[in-house]
Enzyme design. Structure first.
Site, PDB file in Angstrom:
ATOM      1  CG  HIS A 367      -0.921 -23.078 -25.045  1.00 40.50           C
ATOM      2  ND1 HIS A 367      -0.032 -24.033 -25.584  1.00 40.50           N
ATOM      3  CD2 HIS A 367      -0.797 -22.860 -23.736  1.00 40.50           C
ATOM      4  CE1 HIS A 367       0.726 -24.387 -24.575  1.00 40.50           C
ATOM      5  NE2 HIS A 367       0.459 -23.816 -23.286  1.00 40.50           N
ATOM      6  NE  ARG A 474      -0.114 -12.826 -20.041  1.00 40.57           N
ATOM      7  CZ  ARG A 474      -1.232 -12.122 -20.460  1.00 40.57           C
ATOM      8  NH1 ARG A 474      -1.615 -11.447 -21.221  1.00 40.57           N
ATOM      9  NH2 ARG A 474      -1.936 -11.902 -19.113  1.00 40.57           N
ATOM     10  CD  GLU A 610       5.074 -14.399 -11.726  1.00 38.66           C
ATOM     11  OE1 GLU A 610       3.916 -14.664 -12.528  1.00 38.66           O
ATOM     12  OE2 GLU A 610       6.072 -14.608 -12.050  1.00 38.66           O
ATOM     13  CG  ASN A 633      -3.533 -13.862 -12.884  1.00 40.31           C
ATOM     14  OD1 ASN A 633      -4.368 -13.308 -12.122  1.00 40.31           O
ATOM     15  ND2 ASN A 633      -3.493 -13.882 -14.128  1.00 40.31           N
ATOM     16  CG  ASP A 634       1.503 -17.894 -11.430  1.00 39.75           C
ATOM     17  OD1 ASP A 634       0.607 -18.913 -11.445  1.00 39.75           O
ATOM     18  OD2 ASP A 634       2.368 -17.850 -12.456  1.00 39.75           O
ATOM     19  NE  ARG A 644      -2.691 -19.414 -13.580  1.00 42.05           N
ATOM     20  CZ  ARG A 644      -2.262 -18.466 -13.901  1.00 42.05           C
ATOM     21  NH1 ARG A 644      -2.347 -17.179 -13.785  1.00 42.05           N
ATOM     22  NH2 ARG A 644      -1.163 -18.712 -14.818  1.00 42.05           N
ATOM     23  CB  CYS A 681       0.253  -7.232 -14.926  1.00 39.61           C
ATOM     24  SG  CYS A 681       1.792  -8.074 -14.622  1.00 39.61           S
TER      25      CYS A 681
END
Length: 756
Positions: A367, A474, A610, A633-634, A644, A681
């Site tokens: 985080h 987000r 995703e 990413n996912d 990842r 994105c």
């Protein structure tokens, strides 16, 4: 009955007087070793100090040849003294010359002495030297004598750390405390920062070492321990942490240590030997930390880290030190150094003074790293030992590009990085000049370059970066930096601020995406999962807890009154999930309409692609949404079955390989066929070479971090897109998937003079 504490107390009192006298450093050291020898009835007392070149140099002696001072030396690990320094453990020998590590130094004249007691001079678990006493008779030194010498070594450690002994160092040599150190770990966020160390939980320097009244200090210690135990019990009893899992385990470990009689006994013993309560904590903590450094069992090391943190809490209670004044005392070029820290803690520091972040622990998906990335701060992580090696105010360089930290760098290293920073600044100036230029390729194709955001601190970068809008906001970051669920009013205020800052630019709000690696400590109901990335997270969680989604949707609808609102659902797996979410949204619209609230002029609902299952229902998906966004990413993680966050797999598979680009092309073609806008994105969009690949296969809207927009824009304004598209389709349509697409793109860029 013999009072074993009387001798150490008398010695500490004499040392305190010596420290206060106006003496030259060498004279002070000579007097110190003389009084240690006298107090311990030793014929020899010698002090060796560790230099930056890993050599232990004799700095003072009582009993050995005085001509050997500053000449006699042993390498780290050599002889008994070198062994003590390397292991950070004492040696108590009745026949020193029979020990396998014994090394004879003829210049010292020590061959006539048999018994030997040597202890490391430790500060924050780090060895600064070795203190030795010797006698001709064969004897084993008592436990109280070992304790007395260790306590004395602590006093000398503070003397070394103060820099007082640097005046005795020969030209061209440095003490170990000031030597340059290069640490290699992982890149968590790109960028380079030059500045000075600020320890996130600053090591408390104990200046009052000697007590006047042992009984009074024991009372102080017991009072601080009672407060510490009460605070831990309070944390464990609070509703928000009353769940099973990692947070509770850590607190349970804290409670175990706080009630450990062995630890308390060692603290009390150090006080009876003449130390103040805080000096006793520092001594026991330093001894434990030195032993921890040599443990190989990761579980034990983690538990010792808990102990280390607990000791720091106790020190702060004894001295009344709070964190409030820290932010105000920051240098203008602060580099934060921490074992670990929470996302909210980072936001406590003034952004204009932060130049970088160094973490001993954490992962790229932590985080705090997500927040640091949003703030544009270079981050280097997995820097083992960074906290104990650093002193407040040390010069430091954080290379977030390569995951390297240079502590107390040499002048040539500092000059090279200063030039690198100047070069980056010049590039940033060029990117700023591009800000107002349209995002159009060399052959006239318009591209929407959007930015990713998630916090109020991101908003100024919308104008500074020249982004066409916010392609991904987000919303979960607001939840991650809070200690409890943000109230509806706080959510509404943030969303309104975002829309106000964007003005006429589009903003896409992703509904709360918690679960997986984004665990909220105050959220009850999330059970431990063996594979949280594939578990109860994102839209799956919010559909099961509709109150969460309803509150957020209501805040979004109210914030967007009179404007267009774009809502995007994360981690969609089935079309039915979109229908369920739309029902909740429609219900909130009806509710607000009933009470005459100002509603958005237009509401668009989108989904993130995703989860691979959506690839076989693209047309059905696009029939029920207004837009889609690819979460690269996912999607890459799930398609290639690679975690990842796993450093062993980080570079194993290339996202701009033929198979994955074919998949991404399939999505953009489905969007063209159905007339559905498609954005991407993720990390892929933020690097010029991978952004080039995306444009080549048909993407015309990509969203990235604000810092990436300049480099990507510089690339695309020089890009002949038609020629690239022809090359890309030819490559992807070829029968073999073994082509090196990355190499092909670099060759194309060189051929057409495109800056990457």
């Amino acid at each position: 009955m013999r009072d074993t504490a009387a001798g150490p107390r008398l010695l500490l009192r004499r040392l305190r007087e010596l420290m206060a006298e106006p003496l030259e450093p060498q004279a002070r050291l000579d007097r110190i070793v003389h009084h240690i020898a006298l107090n311990m009835v030793a014929e020899v007392c010698s002090l060796y100090v560790l230099r930056a070149d890993s050599v232990l140099e004799l700095y003072a002696t009582e009993g050995l040849n005085p001509g050997a001072v500053h000449l006699a030396q042993l390498r780290l690990g050599e002889g008994l003294v070198g062994t003590i320094a390397a292991s950070a453990r004492a040696l108590n020998l009745s026949e020193a010359q029979k020990h396998p590590a014994f090394a004879y130094l003829p210049e010292t004249g020590e061959e006539i002495y048999n018994s030997f007691l040597g202890v490391p001079v430790l500060r924050a678990g780090r060895t600064l030297g070795v203190l030795v006493v010797q006698n001709r008779t064969m004897r084993q030194y008592r436990e109280d004598e070992v304790e007395a010498l260790e306590t004395t070594a602590m006093v000398i450690a503070e003397m070394i750390a103060s820099g007082d002994l640097s005046r005795l160092t020969r030209p061209g040599l440095e003490l170990d405390l000031s030597r340059p150190v290069t640490m290699r770990g992982m890149s968590f966020n790109e960028g380079v920062g030059l500045g000075h160390v600020v320890l996130h939980e600053p090591r408390i320097v104990v200046t009052n070492l000697f007590n006047e009244d042992s009984d009074e200090e024991l009372v102080r210690l017991e009072g601080a321990l009672s407060s510490l135990r009460l605070s831990i019990d309070d944390m464990l009893s609070r509703r928000e942490v009353a769940f099973e899992g990692e947070h509770r385990e850590v607190l349970e470990a804290y409670r175990m240590f706080a009630n450990d009689r062995g630890w308390v006994r060692r603290l009390e013993e150090a006080i009876r030997n003449g130390l103040t309560a805080e000096a006793a904590v520092e001594k026991v903590q330093s001894d434990m930390r030195a032993r921890m450094m040599h443990m190989t069992d990761p579980y034990l090391r983690e538990r010792m880290s808990d102990f280390d943190d607990l000791a720091n809490r106790l020190l702060r209670m004894l001295l009344g030190h709070g964190p409030e004044a820290l932010a105000n005392s920051l240098p203008r070029d602060a580099i934060l150094v921490a074992r670990s820290m929470g996302a909210a803690e980072l936001l406590d520091y003034p952004r204009d003074k932060l130049r970088g972040l160094v973490l001993e622990e954490g992962a790229i998906t932590s985080h705090v790293v997500i927040v640091a990335r949003a703030m544009g701060i270079p981050v280097a992580g997995q820097m083992k030992g960074a906290v104990s090696m650093s002193e407040k105010g040390d010069a430091v360089i954080v290379d977030g590009d390569d995951g390297v930290v240079h502590l107390r760098p040499q002048s040539d290293v500092e000059a090279a990085y200063a030039e690198k920073v100047r070069f980056r600044a010049r590039r940033q100036e060029l990117f700023r000049e591009l800000r107002k230029r349209p995002s159009v390729t060399k052959d006239g194709e318009h591209i929407d370059l959007m930015m990713n955001a998630g916090l109020a601190v991101d908003l100024p970068q919308l104008a500074e970066s020249g982004a066409a809008g916010i392609g991904l906001f987000r919303t979960e970051l607001q939840f991650m930096v809070a200690s409890t669920f943000p109230r509806a009013e706080a959510q509404e205020r943030l969303y309104r601020d975002v829309l106000d800052a964007a003005r006429d630019k589009a903003v896409t709000f992703r509904t709360i995406d918690i679960g997986g690696d984004k665990v909220l400590p105050y959220f009850k109901g999330a059970a431990q999962e063996e594979n949280p990335a594939l578990g109860w997270r994102a839209v799956r969680l919010t559909l099961d807890r509709p109150g969460l989604l309803r509150t957020q949707v209501r805040a979004l609808l109210k914030a967007a009154g009179g404007r267009e609102l774009r809502i995007m659902l994360p981690m969609v797996t089935e079309i039915s999930e979109i229908r369920q979410a739309r029902e909740i949204i429609d219900k909130e619209v009806r509710h607000l309409s009933r009470f005459a609230h100002h509603l958005p002029t237009k509401l668009k609902l989108g989904a993130m692609i995703e989860v691979p299952s959506l690839l076989w229902q693209l047309e059905e998906l696009m029939a029920v949404v207004d837009f889609v966004s690819v979460g690269s990413n996912d999607l890459f993680q799930f398609v290639t079955a690679t975690d990842r966050g796993n450093t062993q797999l980080a570079g194993r598979f290339d996202p701009i390989s033929v198979p994955f680009l074919r998949l991404l092309r399939q999505i953009v073609r489905a969007g063209e066929k159905t007339g559905t806008p498609v954005t991407l994105c993720g990390e892929l969009a933020g690097r010029p070479v991978s952004a080039m690949a995306l444009l080549g296969i048909g993407y015309r809207s990509i969203s990235m971090s604000p810092a990436a927009i300049g480099p990507v824009k510089a690339m695309l304004t020089e890009l002949p897109l038609d020629a690239l598209a022809a090359r890309m389709h030819e490559t992807l349509d070829a029968p073999s998937s073994e082509v090196d697409v990355r190499a092909m793109l670099h060759a194309f860029a060189e051929e057409h003079d495109i800056p990457l």
